[in-house]
Design a protein around this motif. Structure first.
Motif, PDB file in Angstrom:
ATOM      1  N   SER A  17       0.820  -1.210   0.000  1.00  0.00           N
ATOM      2  CA  SER A  17       0.000   0.000   0.000  1.00  0.00           C
ATOM      3  C   SER A  17       0.855   1.262   0.000  1.00  0.00           C
ATOM      4  O   SER A  17       1.567   1.547   0.959  1.00  0.00           O
ATOM      5  CB  SER A  17      -0.922   0.021   1.219  1.00  0.00           C
ATOM      6  OG  SER A  17      -1.566   1.279   1.321  1.00  0.00           O
ATOM      7  N   LYS A  18       0.780   2.004  -1.085  1.00  0.00           N
ATOM      8  CA  LYS A  18       1.496   3.286  -1.174  1.00  0.00           C
ATOM      9  C   LYS A  18       0.801   4.342  -0.324  1.00  0.00           C
ATOM     10  O   LYS A  18       1.422   5.236   0.215  1.00  0.00           O
ATOM     11  CB  LYS A  18       1.577   3.784  -2.625  1.00  0.00           C
ATOM     12  CG  LYS A  18       2.142   2.809  -3.634  1.00  0.00           C
ATOM     13  CD  LYS A  18       3.389   2.120  -3.171  1.00  0.00           C
ATOM     14  CE  LYS A  18       3.920   1.148  -4.180  1.00  0.00           C
ATOM     15  NZ  LYS A  18       3.529  -0.207  -4.034  1.00  0.00           N
ATOM     16  N   LYS A  19      -0.521   4.217  -0.215  1.00  0.00           N
ATOM     17  CA  LYS A  19      -1.305   5.169   0.576  1.00  0.00           C
ATOM     18  C   LYS A  19      -0.894   5.105   2.046  1.00  0.00           C
ATOM     19  O   LYS A  19      -0.770   6.134   2.710  1.00  0.00           O
ATOM     20  CB  LYS A  19      -2.794   4.861   0.419  1.00  0.00           C
ATOM     21  CG  LYS A  19      -3.709   5.787   1.163  1.00  0.00           C
ATOM     22  CD  LYS A  19      -4.465   6.646   0.208  1.00  0.00           C
ATOM     23  CE  LYS A  19      -5.480   7.479   0.935  1.00  0.00           C
ATOM     24  NZ  LYS A  19      -5.185   8.882   0.879  1.00  0.00           N
ATOM     25  N   GLU A  22       2.423   6.790   2.422  1.00  0.00           N
ATOM     26  CA  GLU A  22       2.227   8.237   2.338  1.00  0.00           C
ATOM     27  C   GLU A  22       1.664   8.780   3.654  1.00  0.00           C
ATOM     28  O   GLU A  22       2.065   9.854   4.116  1.00  0.00           O
ATOM     29  CB  GLU A  22       1.299   8.574   1.172  1.00  0.00           C
ATOM     30  CG  GLU A  22       1.110  10.054   0.962  1.00  0.00           C
ATOM     31  CD  GLU A  22       0.206  10.345  -0.217  1.00  0.00           C
ATOM     32  OE1 GLU A  22       0.271   9.639  -1.239  1.00  0.00           O
ATOM     33  OE2 GLU A  22      -0.597  11.274  -0.097  1.00  0.00           O
ATOM     34  N   LYS A 180       9.483   7.706  -6.437  1.00  0.00           N
ATOM     35  CA  LYS A 180       8.197   7.776  -5.737  1.00  0.00           C
ATOM     36  C   LYS A 180       7.039   7.731  -6.738  1.00  0.00           C
ATOM     37  O   LYS A 180       6.046   7.036  -6.524  1.00  0.00           O
ATOM     38  CB  LYS A 180       8.121   9.062  -4.907  1.00  0.00           C
ATOM     39  CG  LYS A 180       6.846   9.193  -4.116  1.00  0.00           C
ATOM     40  CD  LYS A 180       6.816  10.482  -3.319  1.00  0.00           C
ATOM     41  CE  LYS A 180       5.486  10.625  -2.618  1.00  0.00           C
ATOM     42  NZ  LYS A 180       5.326  11.901  -1.965  1.00  0.00           N
ATOM     43  N   GLU A 181       7.177   8.448  -7.851  1.00  0.00           N
ATOM     44  CA  GLU A 181       6.130   8.442  -8.879  1.00  0.00           C
ATOM     45  C   GLU A 181       5.953   7.062  -9.497  1.00  0.00           C
ATOM     46  O   GLU A 181       4.830   6.617  -9.741  1.00  0.00           O
ATOM     47  CB  GLU A 181       6.467   9.461  -9.982  1.00  0.00           C
ATOM     48  CG  GLU A 181       6.305  10.899  -9.530  1.00  0.00           C
ATOM     49  CD  GLU A 181       6.888  11.906 -10.522  1.00  0.00           C
ATOM     50  OE1 GLU A 181       7.482  11.510 -11.551  1.00  0.00           O
ATOM     51  OE2 GLU A 181       6.755  13.115 -10.240  1.00  0.00           O
ATOM     52  N   GLU A 184       4.099   4.938  -6.950  1.00  0.00           N
ATOM     53  CA  GLU A 184       2.670   5.313  -6.905  1.00  0.00           C
ATOM     54  C   GLU A 184       1.931   4.821  -8.139  1.00  0.00           C
ATOM     55  O   GLU A 184       0.810   4.337  -8.052  1.00  0.00           O
ATOM     56  CB  GLU A 184       2.537   6.814  -6.755  1.00  0.00           C
ATOM     57  CG  GLU A 184       2.924   7.326  -5.392  1.00  0.00           C
ATOM     58  CD  GLU A 184       2.960   8.840  -5.287  1.00  0.00           C
ATOM     59  OE1 GLU A 184       2.826   9.541  -6.317  1.00  0.00           O
ATOM     60  OE2 GLU A 184       3.159   9.338  -4.160  1.00  0.00           O
ATOM     61  N   ARG A 185       2.560   4.951  -9.308  1.00  0.00           N
ATOM     62  CA  ARG A 185       1.932   4.529 -10.555  1.00  0.00           C
ATOM     63  C   ARG A 185       1.750   3.012 -10.608  1.00  0.00           C
ATOM     64  O   ARG A 185       0.717   2.507 -11.014  1.00  0.00           O
ATOM     65  CB  ARG A 185       2.794   4.994 -11.730  1.00  0.00           C
ATOM     66  CG  ARG A 185       2.199   4.660 -13.096  1.00  0.00           C
ATOM     67  CD  ARG A 185       3.075   5.116 -14.238  1.00  0.00           C
ATOM     68  NE  ARG A 185       4.312   4.368 -14.257  1.00  0.00           N
ATOM     69  CZ  ARG A 185       5.540   4.883 -14.274  1.00  0.00           C
ATOM     70  NH1 ARG A 185       5.708   6.190 -14.267  1.00  0.00           N
ATOM     71  NH2 ARG A 185       6.607   4.132 -14.298  1.00  0.00           N
TER      72      ARG A 185
END
Length: 187
Positions: A17-19, A22, A180-181, A184-185
């Motif tokens: 989970s990236k969320k 974050e 990071k992008e 997330e992607r």
């Protein structure tokens, strides 16, 4: 945050989970900056150290080194940050001979209580390698020199023949943002 909530975040991060990652980043950033500012006056350097601490935290979760919490995530992050700050101060040629008292013995005591369970190579490690491999060669080189070989910005500048240390700092920052992008992607 409660330890139970933090444990749910750890579990979510370990499941990709990236969320959740974050959330950890955002919820701890201001307090970390306040803590680090006592010892380092450069906001950019503090941001770099915080980013490095988050990466170590994330890698420890993905590597299975951090599985079960016995204290808050913030305690864990601050202990990582404490050593990164000490390392920064020791490497900083502008440092004075003053003694630095971190006054975080409680953090050290709590870190000893973390349950660390070794794991074999897992899917998260393979994914992290995949994300890293999506970076360009120059980004990979900069990040390896800085994080793995632990070279200072000026050392990288000389080794790779960059015009200034600002170019290296900027490139490192862009590379971390790009990583990071990608995460997330892909996530």
């Amino acid at each position: 945050m409660s330890i139970e909530r933090d444990q749910k975040l750890i579990d979510a991060i370990s499941n990709g989970s990236k969320k959740a990652l974050e959330t950890v980043y955002v919820e701890n950033e201001d307090n970390f900056h306040g803590f680090a500012y006592k010892y380092i006056r450069s906001k950019e350097d503090i941001s770099d150290i915080y980013g490095d601490s988050i990466i170590v935290f994330w890698e420890n979760v993905l590597d299975g080194k951090l599985v079960k919490l016995s204290s808050k995530i913030s305690t864990y992050l601050f202990s990582i940050g404490k050593y990164k700050i000490l390392n920064y101060i020791n490497k900083d040629k502008r440092k004075t001979d003053r003694e630095i008292d971190f006054d975080i013995k409680d953090i050290d005591d709590q870190i000893e209580n973390f349950e660390l369970e070794p794991k074999e190579l897992n899917d998260e490690e393979v994914l992290l390698e995949k994300y890293f491999d999506q970076l360009g060669e120059q980004c990979k080189k900069i990040l390896v020199l800085f994080y793995i070989k632990e070279l200072r910005i000026k050392e990288i500048q000389k080794k790779e023949n960059y015009k200034s240390s600002d170019v290296v700092k900027s490139m490192k920052s862009r590379c971390l943002k790009k990583l990071k992008e990608i995460i997330e992607r892909e996530g």
